[in-house]
Design an enzyme around this catalytic site. Structure first.
Site, short mmCIF file in Angstrom:
data_model
loop_
_atom_site.label_atom_id
_atom_site.label_comp_id
_atom_site.label_asym_id
_atom_site.label_seq_id
_atom_site.Cartn_x
_atom_site.Cartn_y
_atom_site.Cartn_z
N TYR A 1 -16.31 14.35 -16.79
CA TYR A 1 -16.76 13.00 -16.51
C TYR A 1 -17.88 13.06 -15.45
CZ TYR A 1 -16.21 8.03 -15.41
OH TYR A 1 -16.42 6.69 -15.22
N ASP B 1 -7.70 16.87 -16.11
CA ASP B 1 -8.01 15.48 -16.45
C ASP B 1 -7.64 15.31 -17.92
OD1 ASP B 1 -9.16 13.09 -17.24
OD2 ASP B 1 -10.93 13.32 -15.96
N ARG C 1 0.84 -1.20 0.00
CA ARG C 1 0.00 0.00 0.00
C ARG C 1 0.87 1.26 0.00
NH1 ARG C 1 -1.62 2.11 4.48
NH2 ARG C 1 -2.09 0.18 5.53
N LYS D 1 -8.54 3.88 -19.58
CA LYS D 1 -8.84 4.28 -20.95
C LYS D 1 -7.60 4.12 -21.85
CE LYS D 1 -12.58 5.19 -18.72
NZ LYS D 1 -12.95 6.49 -18.22
C1 PLP Z 1 -13.32 7.06 -17.05
C2 PLP Z 1 -12.95 8.44 -16.73
C3 PLP Z 1 -12.71 8.84 -15.40
C4 PLP Z 1 -12.85 7.89 -14.24
O1 PLP Z 1 -11.96 6.82 -14.31
P1 PLP Z 1 -12.26 5.35 -13.70
O2 PLP Z 1 -11.01 4.64 -14.00
O3 PLP Z 1 -13.46 4.82 -14.39
O4 PLP Z 1 -12.51 5.56 -12.24
C5 PLP Z 1 -12.34 10.14 -15.18
N1 PLP Z 1 -12.24 11.03 -16.19
C6 PLP Z 1 -12.49 10.70 -17.47
C7 PLP Z 1 -12.37 11.73 -18.54
C8 PLP Z 1 -12.86 9.40 -17.78
O5 PLP Z 1 -13.11 9.08 -19.05
#
Ligand code: PLP
Length: 406
Positions: free
Chosen positions: A112, A184, A59, A209
């Site tokens: 998101y 992001d 962790r 992603k």
């Molecule tokens: C999918 C996504 C998230 C969240 O990510 P997870 O891995 O599903 O928790 C945050 N921002 C964007 C732009 C995303 O496409």
């Protein structure tokens, strides 16, 4: 760790984060262990005191995870990175670390869905207020900043409207007010956009992603510019526990090696498909950063190296037409998520952005008829043929009351 900073991005994808390993292993071994043995009491104590570098407990830090983190830090041009159990774990770790009760956040309205929900529920509960603005006009960000604004949070291109915000301009505005800029960067990946080099302070990704790219991992990452911020985030992650595990970190690190070529193909395919869709009589409107018709096309050219793999469309016939299309595709798969090698299609209003509520959706420009498409790396003609047959089904099956006006 070897220094690869002089190499091109493609080379960095293959070699970053790779060190020397036991038995001459070429890739980082998966250290699938929860804990690490100390040589003796003195050694254990010196590791805990931070006098010596080493591993204590997974962790806190794990070599396989650290290798992946070092790779992503190198690709983003950051100081260090922190692997998280999901993109949302990364986002909540950022908010929890940077904010306290009485603070204020300025956030892009098109982000998101769960990001909006976390700010409006969990963070609000702890006395942190958020103002959502259309950040594609940087002046909206300036106007929303208050004396207690600590974080300016943007997602660009934003989800799912693909609005583009000017990272450099917004960073300047935020820094005049001593606010921290968080970007992001999930939709672009470091192959196409490097927010830290444009003035942002912190970058996060959903590793789920494009970075992993194979739809088989859930993970997140935070990239920072300096050691002090790194230590702050490491402390929160260690205390709250939202870390990625060694096996998922290994898979992400493996995925990174093809990031440059995958992103090139995502962009090529999406550009061709967007141009084809734009001409299709059933497509009422389309958003793709690579089309000159995109309202923020010029801002995009300033800050990204390619328009990415995400397309949003609205069909003539609205939601009803969208439903028929989504139920008729064969090669595209009806699924949320994005950025994998396979093409996906989904409906934000009833799926990814359902949790934010209709009012917030409308304010963010997410209409009920919007369909979001993630373009994979399949053969582009196969993908177009699938969309064509699905759109033909729309034409044949749409009930009369939903006029197509074509
Ligand atoms: C999918 C996504 C998230 C969240 O990510 P997870 O891995 O599903 O928790 C945050 N921002 C964007 C732009 C995303 O496409």
């Amino acid at each position: 760790m070897k220094n690869h900073s002089k190499f091109d991005f493609q080379t960095k994808c293959v070699h970053s984060g790779i060190d020397e390993y036991e038995y001459g292993a070429v890739v980082p071994p998966i250290y699938q262990t929860s804990t690490f043995k100390f040589k003796n009491v003195k050694h254990g104590a010196s590791l805990f005191a931070g006098e010596e570098k080493g591993y204590i407990y997974t962790r806190m830090l794990n070599p396989t995870v650290e290798a992946m983190e070092n790779a992503i830090a190198a690709l983003e041009g950051g100081h260090k990175a922190l692997g998280c159990s999901s993109g949302m774990a990364a986002i909540s770790t950022i908010f929890i670390t940077l904010l306290q009760s009485g603070d204020h956040v300025v956030c892009s309205s098109a982000v998101y869905g769960p990001t909006t929900t976390v700010l409006n529920t969990v963070m609000k509960k702890y006395g942190i207020e958020t103002t959502f603005v259309d950040s594609s006009d940087s002046e909206n960000v300036r106007k929303a900043i208050q004396p207690n604004t600590k974080v300016v949070y943007i997602e660009t291109p934003g989800n799912p409207t693909l609005c583009i915000s000017d990272i450099e301009e917004i960073s300047k505005i935020a820094h005049e007010h001593k606010a921290t800029v968080v970007v992001d960067n999930t939709f672009m990946s470091p192959a196409l956009q490097n927010p830290l080099l444009l003035g942002a302070d912190i970058v996060m990704h959903s590793l789920t992603k494009f970075l992993n790219g194979h739809a088989d991992v859930v993970g997140g990452v935070i990239v920072v510019k300096d050691e002090e911020t790194y230590q702050q985030f490491r402390k929160t992650l260690n205390q709250l526990g939202g870390v990625i595990d060694p096996f998922n970190a290994f898979l992400v690190h493996r995925g990174l090696k093809t990031l440059a070529i995958r992103m090139e193909k995502h962009c090529q395919n999406a550009q061709k498909i967007a141009e084809w869709l734009e001409k299709h009589p059933l497509v009422k409107s389309i958003r793709y950063p690579g089309l000159k018709s995109h309202p923020h096309y010029k801002t995009g050219l300033k800050q990204h190296k390619g328009p990415g793999g995400m397309i949003s469309i609205e069909l003539a016939g609205g939601m009803e037409a969208g439903k028929i299309m989504m139920d008729s595709v064969r090669l595209f798969q009806l699924a949320v998520s994005l950025g994998g090698v396979e093409s996906l299609i989904q409906h934000p209003a009833s799926m990814t952005h359902f949790s934010m509520g209709k009012e917030a959706r409308e304010a963010a420009g997410i209409t009920d008829g919007l369909v979001r498409i993630s373009i994979g790396i399949e053969n582009v003609e196969d993908l177009i043929a699938d969309l064509e047959q699905a759109l033909n089904k729309v034409k044949e099956n749409i009930p009369k009351e939903f006029e197509l006006h074509v």
